[in-house]
Design a protein around this motif. Structure first.
Motif, PDB file in Angstrom:
ATOM      1  N   PHE A 139       0.839  -1.195   0.000  1.00 19.14           N
ATOM      2  CA  PHE A 139       0.000   0.000   0.000  1.00 19.14           C
ATOM      3  C   PHE A 139       0.880   1.254   0.000  1.00 19.14           C
ATOM      4  O   PHE A 139       0.671   2.187  -0.773  1.00 19.14           O
ATOM      5  N   ILE A 140       1.891   1.248   0.855  1.00 12.35           N
ATOM      6  CA  ILE A 140       2.777   2.413   0.919  1.00 12.35           C
ATOM      7  C   ILE A 140       3.536   2.595  -0.396  1.00 12.35           C
ATOM      8  O   ILE A 140       3.599   3.691  -0.948  1.00 12.35           O
ATOM      9  N   ASP A 141       4.102   1.507  -0.918  1.00 10.74           N
ATOM     10  CA  ASP A 141       4.851   1.615  -2.174  1.00 10.74           C
ATOM     11  C   ASP A 141       3.988   2.109  -3.316  1.00 10.74           C
ATOM     12  O   ASP A 141       4.392   2.959  -4.092  1.00 10.74           O
ATOM     13  N   GLN A 142       2.783   1.548  -3.422  1.00 13.80           N
ATOM     14  CA  GLN A 142       1.982   1.851  -4.605  1.00 13.80           C
ATOM     15  C   GLN A 142       1.238   3.178  -4.492  1.00 13.80           C
ATOM     16  O   GLN A 142       1.118   3.900  -5.462  1.00 13.80           O
ATOM     17  N   TYR A 143       0.709   3.465  -3.332  1.00 14.65           N
ATOM     18  CA  TYR A 143      -0.196   4.614  -3.237  1.00 14.65           C
ATOM     19  C   TYR A 143       0.366   5.783  -2.453  1.00 14.65           C
ATOM     20  O   TYR A 143      -0.130   6.891  -2.554  1.00 14.65           O
ATOM     21  N   VAL A 144       1.380   5.550  -1.630  1.00 15.26           N
ATOM     22  CA  VAL A 144       1.927   6.668  -0.870  1.00 15.26           C
ATOM     23  C   VAL A 144       3.198   7.185  -1.528  1.00 15.26           C
ATOM     24  O   VAL A 144       3.348   8.366  -1.777  1.00 15.26           O
ATOM     25  N   LEU A 145       4.104   6.268  -1.841  1.00 16.49           N
ATOM     26  CA  LEU A 145       5.367   6.692  -2.433  1.00 16.49           C
ATOM     27  C   LEU A 145       5.323   6.686  -3.951  1.00 16.49           C
ATOM     28  O   LEU A 145       6.277   7.061  -4.602  1.00 16.49           O
ATOM     29  N   ASN A 146       4.208   6.240  -4.505  1.00 15.59           N
ATOM     30  CA  ASN A 146       4.036   6.231  -5.964  1.00 15.59           C
ATOM     31  C   ASN A 146       5.159   5.526  -6.684  1.00 15.59           C
ATOM     32  O   ASN A 146       5.585   5.944  -7.746  1.00 15.59           O
ATOM     33  N   ARG A 147       5.599   4.391  -6.132  1.00 16.51           N
ATOM     34  CA  ARG A 147       6.720   3.711  -6.773  1.00 16.51           C
ATOM     35  C   ARG A 147       6.272   2.870  -7.954  1.00 16.51           C
ATOM     36  O   ARG A 147       7.046   2.546  -8.816  1.00 16.51           O
ATOM     37  N   VAL A 148       5.007   2.463  -7.934  1.00 16.09           N
ATOM     38  CA  VAL A 148       4.525   1.610  -9.018  1.00 16.09           C
ATOM     39  C   VAL A 148       3.793   2.485 -10.007  1.00 16.09           C
ATOM     40  O   VAL A 148       2.806   3.105  -9.685  1.00 16.09           O
ATOM     41  N   SER A 149       4.266   2.539 -11.237  1.00 13.33           N
ATOM     42  CA  SER A 149       3.781   3.550 -12.180  1.00 13.33           C
ATOM     43  C   SER A 149       2.290   3.466 -12.437  1.00 13.33           C
ATOM     44  O   SER A 149       1.620   4.460 -12.566  1.00 13.33           O
ATOM     45  N   ALA A 150       1.768   2.264 -12.506  1.00 19.76           N
ATOM     46  CA  ALA A 150       0.344   2.146 -12.850  1.00 19.76           C
ATOM     47  C   ALA A 150      -0.536   2.809 -11.811  1.00 19.76           C
ATOM     48  O   ALA A 150      -1.649   3.210 -12.095  1.00 19.76           O
TER      49      ALA A 150
END
Lengths: 386, 384
Positions: free
Chosen positions: B239-250
């Motif tokens: 959750f943090i990687d994808q939505y907080v730190l925006n690490r996952v481009s999609a």
């Protein structure tokens, strides 16, 4: 008619595994998940039901833990297998059966009986008398339909149906139902939470409601799965709707593809995440802009390629099986117990032909799905027109 | 790793006879027989494959029952069966020299049981997950470089429409001035003593260290009335990687929201960082139906713009007709369609920008509009 079964077999409902290993709690995967279509043994108890001949008519019904085989041939014989062992039920004159996880219902010319499978009693838990049909013009009603109504899977058993529906056939899921009228119209009712009623939304219906999207296209066969429905039109087209989380609708399933991607890097998740789309419109996929469908709330026409006429269809909890007019069996949906018959445990959202029958030069004439398994009848090959 | 199994088995019954498996008639005898099989396998030397297989049958079946009907109608017995399935699966995964990945799967399985199941054997899944978490060593040196730092559209709060602010009122004055007349208010300096502001200041790093490998439900999409809105299950790290730190481009274009969830039951370490506001004792205690409850919204990290409308003005708020959304307004609050919703402009409201340390009292049945202005953590207390 020979029957083959594949899929969930933890209770020996397809074929009994080695008695010894069962006691020690040893269940190998291949005993529980039958990946290759396996012929059902006709002779359960030779002394009571010693039939060697290839019977013209026999019927199979399956619940989660059992399978019932009705041999209709003069003195009919009902053979039960699965949880609780194999047994032959006293049933001469039985013409039809329905099997749920808790009850076995038998139809005779003058009565219907429901037996409680969890209790070993000498009399049925419920029964009702029926009048033999006065007009022999149409085919007899098949269970769960009875004159004036139908037999439900749990008490109260008898439920009435309005005569204006002109019920010709009926299929019951755990929480929803589909009815085919004599005019070819389709009605559904019950739980609608996953689009399984085909009315375009997620609301439930207390009373039978016509599936308007199919209005004007007479249907000839209707079936239910766990959260989906399928029907075949007079023109032998297949329509399908409901939940597609395992690809059981034969439409692109995002949760299925995601599950497969995760599997290649680590073990599969217990529970697939479901994205709910109340509008019934497809969701955008992330990478290739492919359109995925998790809930199909209106009937969709499914073309099983190569395009062919569909003879019959049956649905399990989360898979679907269809027989074509050319004697092929196609399956799709949840496959983790081998119920798709493709010799693996892979789920798929694309209808695939079960090669086993082609390879064995067997002509498929019928298919009946249990919740997690599939039973297929093969018969004499019909003359093929080239 | 045999040490791990000895820790796990220490919280399980010592033998088969003392392992309870009681269910109502709703659970058919065929299903009970599979549960009994799993119990047998737990105390015998069955193979890991067999144990996993039996547990999976229980999980697959009970999962189907949990997905039949609406969630609140699902019989508690099936949720218990699901929890037992999780228990047997975790036992199978972590028995013989589990790899790091298998331990993570075990944690995920415990979480699935905690999220979807019902408590069994004195909440044994909660105990097991704490043991498994200790085994997992996570480096907490992740940088927070790509936090969303822009502050879009901070609304200016007009005085005449502002939610009043007071510092630490007495219980009596809160009750007479705000609770009984059902008037919103922000209580300042009321949460200052929380460990979440002091000994364990909450931050993204802290959350990762305490709960990174735990699985939680996340809502994806800016508004739950949008077509693209969905729910999914992610670990807190994901959750943090994808939505907080925006690490996952999609995911960089979508919003993720960890919400509507009893996080503190699932992750008790976080519960120790917060305190129940004293004012909650003014209620008479019946908590079951959320719609008749009062609410305190405590802002811990970041800020939120909030607007509140009284239930008396519901006629100007155009709620949806459907049963699923009848407590949701059709109006886009900060950009209303005045042609479709002409009365909305006449609906009176109170507004505020909630800052860390603020406790907002949202009286029962008050309509609320909330927009996070930056990365935000809040804690919600429902009481009555």
């Amino acid at each position: 008619m020979r029957w083959f079964g594949f899929g969930f077999n933890a209770f020996g409902q397809i074929c009994v595994h080695n008695e010894l290993s069962k006691d020690e709690g040893r269940d190998t995967v291949s005993d529980v998940k039958i990946m290759n279509p396996t012929e059902l043994h006709r002779n359960v108890d030779k002394s009571v039901c010693g039939r060697n001949k290839c019977l013209k008519t026999s019927q199979i019904r399956a619940s989660w833990s059992r399978r019932v085989w009705l041999h209709v041939d003069g003195d009919s014989c009902v053979c039960l297998a699965g949880f609780g062992g194999t047994s032959v039920v006293d049933s001469s004159g039985c013409t039809d059966t329905v099997l749920s996880e808790t009850h076995l219902t038998l139809a005779f010319s003058d009565r219907i009986e429901s037996w409680d499978l969890q209790k070993k009693e000498k009399t049925p838990a419920w029964s009702m008398e029926i009048q033999p049909p006065t007009d022999t013009s149409g085919p007899p009603l098949s269970l769960p339909l009875v004159p004036g109504g139908y037999i439900a899977t749990k008490p109260p058993f008898y439920r009435s149906l309005s005569p204006h529906l002109k019920a010709k056939s009926l299929a019951l899921g755990a929480e929803h139902a589909i009815l085919l009228s004599a005019t070819g119209a389709v009605y559904t009712w019950g739980l609608g939470s996953h689009g399984q009623l085909g009315h375009g939304g997620l609301t439930s219906e207390e009373e039978p409601r016509a599936v308007e999207a199919l209005w004007g296209m007479p249907m000839k066969h209707v079936v239910t799965g766990g959260w989906h429905c399928a029907c075949i039109s007079d023109g032998a087209d297949l329509y399908i709707w409901g939940w597609n989380e395992s690809g059981q609708l034969g439409l692109p399933s995002q949760s299925l593809r995601k599950g497969h991607k995760e599997e290649s890097s680590q073990q599969a998740a217990d529970c697939q995440s479901a994205s709910i789309n109340p509008g019934g419109k497809p969701l955008e996929g992330e990478k290739d802009k492919e359109v995925f469908i998790s809930i199909q709330a209106f009937p969709a026409l499914l073309d099983i390629s190569p395009s062919c006429e569909i003879r019959t269809v049956s649905c399990g909890s989360r898979h679907t099986a269809a027989v074509t007019a050319t004697g092929d069996l196609y399956t799709w949906g949840w496959g983790e117990y081998g119920q798709l018959g493709h010799k693996n445990l892979i789920s798929t959202d694309e209808p695939q032909c079960v090669d086993f029958f082609k390879e064995q030069k067997l002509y498929v004439v019928d298919v009946v799905c249990g919740p997690w398994n599939t039973f297929t009848a093969v018969g004499e090959e019909e003359v093929k027109l080239s | 790793m045999a040490v791990l199994w000895s820790k796990l088995s220490a919280v399980l019954p010592p033998n088969e006879e003392e392992f309870p498996l009681q269910f109502s008639d709703k659970v058919e005898s065929s299903v009970v027989s599979v549960l009994q099989q799993s119990r047998r396998q737990l105390y015998s030397d069955a193979t890991s494959t067999d144990r996993t297989l039996t547990a999976q049958i229980i999980l697959d079946l009970s999962w189907e029952k949990l997905n039949t009907g609406t969630w609140r109608d699902v019989d508690k017995e099936w949720r218990r069966v699901y929890s037992y399935g999780c228990l047997f699966k975790v036992a199978a995964l972590c028995r013989e020299h589990p790899s790091a990945d298998e331990i993570l799967q075990g944690i995920r399985t415990c979480d699935m049981g905690l999220l979807m199941g019902a408590a069994i054997m004195d909440n044994v899944l909660q105990v097991l997950v704490q043991i498994l978490q200790e085994e997992v060593r996570k480096s907490t040196k992740e940088e927070e470089k790509r936090l969303k730092t822009e502050r879009p559209r901070v609304p200016v709060i007009k005085d005449e429409q502002a939610v009043p602010r007071i510092k630490c009122p007495s219980l009596e004055s809160f009750k007479s001035d705000y609770l009984l007349p059902l008037r919103p208010v922000i209580l300042e300096a009321t949460a200052d003593h929380w460990p979440a502001f002091n000994e364990h200041p909450w931050s993204v790093e802290y959350l990762r260290s305490v709960a990174g490998c735990r699985t939680v439900p996340v809502e994806v999409g800016s508004r739950y009335t949008d077509e693209e809105w969905s729910q999914t299950l992610l670990t807190v790290n994901e959750f943090i990687d994808q939505y907080v730190l925006n690490r996952v481009s999609a995911s960089s274009l979508t919003v993720g929201y960890l919400a509507q969830h009893q996080l503190f039951d699932q992750i008790p370490e976080l519960k120790e960082d917060i305190r129940i506001p004293d004012y909650c004792c003014l209620g008479d205690g019946d908590e079951d139906d959320i719609t008749v409850n009062q609410n305190f919204l405590v802002q811990v990290v970041g800020s939120k713009y909030i607007r509140l409308y009284s239930p008396e003005d519901t006629d100007k708020l155009y709620p949806h007709q459907s049963s699923l959304l009848h407590n949701t307004s059709q109006v886009e609050v900060e950009n209303p369609d005045t042609e479709r919703f002409p009365e909305f402009a006449r609906a009176p409201y109170l507004e505020c920008v909630l800052q860390p340390g603020d406790v907002l009292f949202i009286p029962v049945q008050h309509w609320h509009y909330i927009r996070s202005l930056e990365l935000s953590f809040s804690v919600s207390f429902w009481w009555s």
